[in-house]
Design a protein around this motif. Structure first.
Motif, PDB file in Angstrom:
ATOM      1  N   GLU A 118      73.181  -0.907 -17.083  1.00 27.66           N
ATOM      2  CA  GLU A 118      72.131  -1.304 -16.125  1.00 27.66           C
ATOM      3  C   GLU A 118      72.597  -1.729 -14.734  1.00 27.66           C
ATOM      4  OE1 GLU A 118      69.358  -4.148 -17.289  1.00 27.66           O
ATOM      5  OE2 GLU A 118      70.709  -4.879 -18.724  1.00 27.66           O
ATOM      6  N   TYR A 119      71.934  -1.671 -13.591  1.00 31.38           N
ATOM      7  CA  TYR A 119      72.662  -2.168 -12.386  1.00 31.38           C
ATOM      8  C   TYR A 119      71.241  -2.141 -11.331  1.00 31.38           C
ATOM      9  CZ  TYR A 119      75.850  -3.121  -8.607  1.00 31.38           C
ATOM     10  OH  TYR A 119      76.654  -3.684  -7.753  1.00 31.38           O
ATOM     11  N   ASP A 120      71.576  -3.408 -10.611  1.00 33.85           N
ATOM     12  CA  ASP A 120      70.468  -3.489  -9.802  1.00 33.85           C
ATOM     13  C   ASP A 120      70.934  -2.986  -8.272  1.00 33.85           C
ATOM     14  OD1 ASP A 120      68.640  -4.699  -7.711  1.00 33.85           O
ATOM     15  OD2 ASP A 120      68.531  -6.680  -8.488  1.00 33.85           O
ATOM     16  N   PHE A 121      70.632  -1.961  -7.591  1.00 30.11           N
ATOM     17  CA  PHE A 121      71.132  -1.660  -6.425  1.00 30.11           C
ATOM     18  C   PHE A 121      70.460  -2.280  -5.315  1.00 30.11           C
ATOM     19  CE2 PHE A 121      72.182   1.627  -9.576  1.00 30.11           C
ATOM     20  CZ  PHE A 121      73.264   2.063  -9.220  1.00 30.11           C
ATOM     21  N   ILE A 122      69.531  -2.921  -5.661  1.00 32.62           N
ATOM     22  CA  ILE A 122      69.077  -3.847  -4.331  1.00 32.62           C
ATOM     23  C   ILE A 122      69.871  -5.154  -4.252  1.00 32.62           C
ATOM     24  CG2 ILE A 122      67.010  -4.966  -3.611  1.00 32.62           C
ATOM     25  CD1 ILE A 122      65.346  -3.411  -5.646  1.00 32.62           C
ATOM     26  N   ASN A 123      70.118  -6.021  -5.141  1.00 26.02           N
ATOM     27  CA  ASN A 123      70.826  -7.005  -5.114  1.00 26.02           C
ATOM     28  C   ASN A 123      72.583  -6.991  -5.544  1.00 26.02           C
ATOM     29  OD1 ASN A 123      68.815  -9.025  -4.144  1.00 26.02           O
ATOM     30  ND2 ASN A 123      67.808  -8.366  -6.024  1.00 26.02           N
ATOM     31  N   ASN A 124      72.630  -5.865  -5.890  1.00 27.66           N
ATOM     32  CA  ASN A 124      74.250  -5.386  -6.261  1.00 27.66           C
ATOM     33  C   ASN A 124      74.691  -6.447  -7.243  1.00 27.66           C
ATOM     34  OD1 ASN A 124      74.716  -3.326  -4.343  1.00 27.66           O
ATOM     35  ND2 ASN A 124      74.761  -4.863  -2.838  1.00 27.66           N
ATOM     36  N   ASP A 125      73.816  -6.401  -8.729  1.00 31.45           N
ATOM     37  CA  ASP A 125      74.309  -7.190  -9.643  1.00 31.45           C
ATOM     38  C   ASP A 125      74.141  -6.256 -10.882  1.00 31.45           C
ATOM     39  OD1 ASP A 125      71.622  -7.637 -10.310  1.00 31.45           O
ATOM     40  OD2 ASP A 125      71.814  -9.450  -9.083  1.00 31.45           O
ATOM     41  N   TYR A 126      74.331  -6.908 -12.041  1.00 26.63           N
ATOM     42  CA  TYR A 126      74.078  -5.991 -13.325  1.00 26.63           C
ATOM     43  C   TYR A 126      72.736  -6.534 -14.150  1.00 26.63           C
ATOM     44  CZ  TYR A 126      78.679  -4.366 -12.541  1.00 26.63           C
ATOM     45  OH  TYR A 126      79.901  -3.856 -11.984  1.00 26.63           O
ATOM     46  N   ASN A 127      71.687  -7.053 -13.397  1.00 24.05           N
ATOM     47  CA  ASN A 127      70.442  -7.546 -14.021  1.00 24.05           C
ATOM     48  C   ASN A 127      69.603  -6.674 -13.474  1.00 24.05           C
ATOM     49  OD1 ASN A 127      68.780  -8.798 -15.332  1.00 24.05           O
ATOM     50  ND2 ASN A 127      68.594 -10.435 -13.765  1.00 24.05           N
ATOM     51  N   THR A 128      68.643  -5.825 -14.268  1.00 28.02           N
ATOM     52  CA  THR A 128      67.690  -5.213 -13.696  1.00 28.02           C
ATOM     53  C   THR A 128      66.272  -5.818 -13.909  1.00 28.02           C
ATOM     54  OG1 THR A 128      67.500  -3.740 -15.628  1.00 28.02           O
ATOM     55  CG2 THR A 128      68.797  -3.056 -13.942  1.00 28.02           C
ATOM     56  N   ALA A 129      66.312  -6.882 -14.465  1.00 30.26           N
ATOM     57  CA  ALA A 129      65.018  -7.751 -15.048  1.00 30.26           C
ATOM     58  C   ALA A 129      64.925  -8.595 -13.645  1.00 30.26           C
ATOM     59  CB  ALA A 129      65.239  -8.720 -15.928  1.00 30.26           C
ATOM     60  N   ASN A 130      63.611  -9.283 -13.461  1.00 31.14           N
ATOM     61  CA  ASN A 130      63.308 -10.011 -12.260  1.00 31.14           C
ATOM     62  C   ASN A 130      64.287 -11.135 -12.119  1.00 31.14           C
ATOM     63  OD1 ASN A 130      60.998  -8.598 -12.251  1.00 31.14           O
ATOM     64  ND2 ASN A 130      59.658 -10.209 -11.934  1.00 31.14           N
ATOM     65  N   GLU A 131      64.647 -11.415 -10.494  1.00 33.15           N
ATOM     66  CA  GLU A 131      65.641 -12.360 -10.379  1.00 33.15           C
ATOM     67  C   GLU A 131      65.047 -13.237  -9.510  1.00 33.15           C
ATOM     68  OE1 GLU A 131      69.905 -10.975 -10.046  1.00 33.15           O
ATOM     69  OE2 GLU A 131      68.813  -9.169  -9.729  1.00 33.15           O
ATOM     70  N   PRO A 132      64.989 -14.606  -9.416  1.00 29.58           N
ATOM     71  CA  PRO A 132      64.358 -15.453  -8.547  1.00 29.58           C
ATOM     72  C   PRO A 132      65.133 -15.581  -7.048  1.00 29.58           C
ATOM     73  CG  PRO A 132      65.445 -16.572 -10.428  1.00 29.58           C
ATOM     74  CD  PRO A 132      65.694 -15.359 -10.606  1.00 29.58           C
ATOM     75  N   GLY A 133      66.425 -15.206  -7.227  1.00 26.83           N
ATOM     76  CA  GLY A 133      67.221 -15.570  -5.976  1.00 26.83           C
ATOM     77  C   GLY A 133      67.649 -14.197  -5.416  1.00 26.83           C
ATOM     78  N   GLY A 134      68.636 -14.220  -4.460  1.00 28.98           N
ATOM     79  CA  GLY A 134      69.293 -13.001  -3.968  1.00 28.98           C
ATOM     80  C   GLY A 134      68.616 -12.665  -2.519  1.00 28.98           C
ATOM     81  N   ALA A 135      69.027 -11.802  -1.861  1.00 26.32           N
ATOM     82  CA  ALA A 135      68.381 -11.402  -0.559  1.00 26.32           C
ATOM     83  C   ALA A 135      66.967 -10.950  -0.645  1.00 26.32           C
ATOM     84  CB  ALA A 135      69.382 -10.114   0.182  1.00 26.32           C
ATOM     85  N   TYR A 136      66.865 -10.195  -1.861  1.00 26.10           N
ATOM     86  CA  TYR A 136      65.287  -9.801  -1.994  1.00 26.10           C
ATOM     87  C   TYR A 136      65.008 -10.467  -3.308  1.00 26.10           C
ATOM     88  CZ  TYR A 136      66.910  -6.133   1.223  1.00 26.10           C
ATOM     89  OH  TYR A 136      67.534  -5.506   2.385  1.00 26.10           O
ATOM     90  N   VAL A 137      63.923 -11.299  -2.810  1.00 26.38           N
ATOM     91  CA  VAL A 137      63.415 -12.130  -3.887  1.00 26.38           C
ATOM     92  C   VAL A 137      62.385 -11.451  -4.738  1.00 26.38           C
ATOM     93  CG1 VAL A 137      62.008 -14.164  -4.477  1.00 26.38           C
ATOM     94  CG2 VAL A 137      63.783 -14.225  -2.698  1.00 26.38           C
ATOM     95  N   ASP A 138      62.455 -11.373  -6.163  1.00 23.99           N
ATOM     96  CA  ASP A 138      61.457 -10.697  -6.802  1.00 23.99           C
ATOM     97  C   ASP A 138      60.362 -11.482  -7.275  1.00 23.99           C
ATOM     98  OD1 ASP A 138      63.081  -8.469  -7.247  1.00 23.99           O
ATOM     99  OD2 ASP A 138      63.896  -8.996  -8.941  1.00 23.99           O
ATOM    100  N   VAL A 139      59.316 -11.018  -6.937  1.00 21.93           N
ATOM    101  CA  VAL A 139      57.931 -11.417  -7.556  1.00 21.93           C
ATOM    102  C   VAL A 139      57.813 -11.113  -8.813  1.00 21.93           C
ATOM    103  CG1 VAL A 139      56.931 -12.104  -5.285  1.00 21.93           C
ATOM    104  CG2 VAL A 139      56.653  -9.896  -6.626  1.00 21.93           C
ATOM    105  N   LYS A 140      56.870 -11.770  -9.537  1.00 25.31           N
ATOM    106  CA  LYS A 140      56.585 -11.513 -11.204  1.00 25.31           C
ATOM    107  C   LYS A 140      56.086 -10.247 -11.399  1.00 25.31           C
ATOM    108  CE  LYS A 140      51.945 -13.123 -11.995  1.00 25.31           C
ATOM    109  NZ  LYS A 140      51.063 -13.974 -12.553  1.00 25.31           N
ATOM    110  N   GLU A 141      55.597  -9.454 -10.316  1.00 23.23           N
ATOM    111  CA  GLU A 141      55.102  -7.907 -10.897  1.00 23.23           C
ATOM    112  C   GLU A 141      56.220  -7.036 -10.306  1.00 23.23           C
ATOM    113  OE1 GLU A 141      51.486 -10.388  -9.497  1.00 23.23           O
ATOM    114  OE2 GLU A 141      53.562 -10.193  -8.835  1.00 23.23           O
ATOM    115  N   GLN A 142      57.443  -7.405  -9.842  1.00 21.54           N
ATOM    116  CA  GLN A 142      58.304  -6.385  -9.496  1.00 21.54           C
ATOM    117  C   GLN A 142      58.689  -5.434 -10.734  1.00 21.54           C
ATOM    118  OE1 GLN A 142      60.538  -6.170  -6.790  1.00 21.54           O
ATOM    119  NE2 GLN A 142      61.552  -4.481  -7.618  1.00 21.54           N
ATOM    120  N   SER A 143      58.883  -5.758 -11.794  1.00 21.65           N
ATOM    121  CA  SER A 143      59.365  -5.034 -12.890  1.00 21.65           C
ATOM    122  C   SER A 143      58.250  -4.346 -13.781  1.00 21.65           C
ATOM    123  CB  SER A 143      60.404  -5.928 -13.676  1.00 21.65           C
ATOM    124  OG  SER A 143      59.687  -6.902 -14.513  1.00 21.65           O
ATOM    125  N   MET A 144      57.247  -4.826 -13.340  1.00 24.82           N
ATOM    126  CA  MET A 144      55.870  -3.977 -14.124  1.00 24.82           C
ATOM    127  C   MET A 144      55.942  -2.677 -14.211  1.00 24.82           C
ATOM    128  SD  MET A 144      51.686  -4.536 -13.952  1.00 24.82           S
ATOM    129  CE  MET A 144      51.675  -3.579 -12.402  1.00 24.82           C
TER     130      MET A 144
END
Length: 591
Positions: free
Chosen positions: A220-246
């Motif tokens: 898995e890869y998060d192309f938005i924040n350039n890391d290997y976590n596709t679940a919600n993330e609280p930090g980073g350049a683009y902050v995920d709100v809880k509905e992000q991964s729904m």
């Protein structure tokens, strides 16, 4: 881009809490195309044995190369687009304070938001060959919205009138699979094994849901924040709100969930990789680039199927120059369409939502579903009638779209723990977002039984056995898919793998065989000496499912209890024969 489902109203509450970068960035997006790839020029031959060939091959897995060999001759397996970017060119842009969004080997360039001053600066760089901006007019469209209905933890079974005995308990997810005859394939032991699927979406809370946590997810890869976590993330350049991964969690569940009595997807035994490419609070053109990056990544890892419940038409007002108009949906303009078409050219079955923009004039199809080699999927209800929101064709160059349809109204989906606060939440959702992964799952089932097939053969199989194959149109395409009929159209098919039972008498082996012709014989070939020699034995029909002798076959290998048993099977019907696995004794089942 748009997530192709009917979006719950309450999601819009969080749209004000986006990252500062997304709020303030108003420059249009450009693609900066490099003049070459360092020592490698576009005119150089890329043939086996050349440095260019080896450079391109270095980024691919063996699985990707083997898949490409289904559709390309040996001297075309690698081309200039595969060669990695020349890193000093990228560093030169960074040194000029250009913030890069995405990188593409296939395009030989990078994307970036450029102010007028930056644009003039980049034009002067010697490494730059071209700078592209597609200036489009904005299309205003409408969406329907419904609140999700969260289903209690305990779900009761759904009664569907049928004489079929199911191998699995589908719970309330039965209607969405029963409608297209998926349980028949599951009963045959065709469950998606051996197939690798990539899903691109907004994020995936798969570890925190009972129907998803045991899936075979290998990357898995998060192309938005350039890391290997596709679940919600609280930090980073683009902050995920809880509905992000729904949305991503829901589409993944309709592809491959497995929780008996609750929710089962078509291809639950497939290997899956996940790409997080969609930032839900905004509609920005960078999301197209993330799709492109994800496609290159997935192709190099050797995936067989790409599914994305995403679409690209309009962007937020400040990016109006990057939005599309109907004339652009001809299969040759949109970035995601070009990416999907190349993936199909390289042997991947690419499936995309046709869109939720209603039946309109001009037609409401978007990208990447407009691609000629991409399977665009519309949505129907349980009666097989087109959903009012399902986008229509044709493409602007006159091709029929969608290709096919599946259920897109009241689909049962897994609900992200971020929303439900439990690991067993489910909801009904609407949209071509859900007809798309169901269709992709059926494609994976067909490939698991016939891995030799090309993307166009899979597309043709589901088209020509769909409900309106004799009179396709731009509302339904070729119609509602029929997984069982599509499988039968492909000739002799076997279970993904045999069943084994050991007793004091020996080893009993079972395998199911399906054909559209009369099955004349099924034989097993087995070896107990590591494949040095093979013996053969006729198998008996133990459970007939059709009058042509299709069904489950079994055989007792008397006195054989070896743990080093290798087997393969050959079945014959009136006009052909099939071997399983395909390479027979060269690559048998090791039991």
């Amino acid at each position: 881009m748009k997530l192709f489902r009917i979006i719950p109203v309450y999601i819009f509450i969080f749209f004000i809490s986006v990252s500062s970068f997304a709020q303030t960035q108003e420059a249009p997006k450009y693609w900066i195309i490099f003049k070459d790839k360092g020592t490698f020029k576009s005119t150089d031959p890329v043939l086996p044995g050349t440095p260019a060939f080896e450079a391109g091959k270095s980024v691919l897995t063996e699985r990707a190369i083997q898949r490409r060999m289904k559709v390309l001759p040996e001297d075309k397996i690698i081309d200039y687009k595969d060669i990695p970017l020349y890193e000093p060119y990228i560093e030169e842009l960074i040194n000029h304070n250009i913030k890069i969004i995405a990188k593409s080997r296939w395009f030989n360039g990078v994307s970036a938001y450029l102010t007028g001053a930056q644009l003039e600066q980049v034009k002067k760089l010697s490494c730059v060959g071209d700078i592209l901006l597609l200036q489009k007019s904005v299309i205003k469209t409408t969406q329907d919205f419904t609140l999700p209905n969260v289903i209690p933890d305990k779900l009761s079974d759904v009664s569907v009138q049928s004489d079929l005995k199911y191998k699995y308990n589908y719970g309330k997810s039965l209607p969405q699979l029963y409608q297209i005859n998926v349980p028949q394939l599951h009963n045959l032991g065709i469950i998606g094994k051996g197939v690798k699927i990539a899903s691109f979406d907004s994020g995936f809370e798969w570890r925190d849901h009972e129907a998803l946590r045991n899936l075979n997810i290998t990357a898995e890869y998060d192309f938005i924040n350039n890391d290997y976590n596709t679940a919600n993330e609280p930090g980073g350049a683009y902050v995920d709100v809880k509905e992000q991964s729904m949305h991503g969690t829901a589409t993944l569940s309709d592809l491959a969930a497995f929780k008996e009595g609750k929710l089962i997807g078509p291809a639950f035994a497939s290997e899956i990789i996940l790409g997080k490419t969609e930032y839900t609070p905004t509609e920005t053109p960078m999301e197209e680039d993330f799709y492109l990056e994800a496609t290159e990544w997935a192709e190099a890892l050797g995936v067989d199927v790409i599914t994305s419940s995403l679409g690209y038409r309009n962007f937020d007002e400040q990016y109006a120059k990057n939005s599309y108009k109907y004339e652009d949906f001809n299969g040759n303009v949109a970035i995601t369409t070009l990416a999907g078409k190349r993936a199909a050219y390289l042997g991947i079955v690419v499936v995309a939502s046709n869109g939720n923009y209603h039946q309109t004039q001009p037609p409401s199809i978007g990208s990447p579903a407009d691609g000629d080699s991409i399977i665009g999927v519309g949505a129907v209800n349980l009666s097989g009638e087109i959903a009012s929101f399902s986008s229509n064709g044709p493409t602007s160059d006159g091709r029929i779209k969608p290709d096919v349809c599946a259920l897109g109204i009241s689909n049962l989906c897994a609900l992200s723990k971020q929303i439900s606060d439990i690991d067993s939440g489910y909801t009904y959702m609407n949209g071509t977002s859900f007809s798309c992964p169901i269709t992709a799952g059926v494609c994976a089932l067909l490939l698991s039984a016939h891995p030799e097939l090309t993307p166009m053969q899979i597309r043709d199989a589901i088209r020509m056995t769909a409900s309106r194959s004799q009179n396709p149109d731009n509302t339904y395409g070729w119609g509602l898919i029929n997984a069982y009929a599509a499988l039968k159209s492909l000739g002799i098919s076997f279970s993904n793998e045999p069943q084994i039972e050991k007793s004091n008498d020996g080893t009993t082996i079972k395998i199911s065989v399906l054909s559209n012709k009369n099955v004349e014989s099924v034989k097993i070939f087995y070896s107990t000496d590591n494949g040095e020699t093979y013996s053969e034995k006729n198998m008996e029909l133990a459970d007939q499912i059709e009058a042509n002798n299709s069904g489950e076959y079994k055989v007792l290998l008397d006195g054989i209890l070896s743990d080093n048993l290798k087997v393969y099977f050959i079945a014959t019907d009136e006009s052909s024969f099939g071997t399983w696995p395909l390479k027979g004794k060269d690559k048998p089942f090791e039991l």
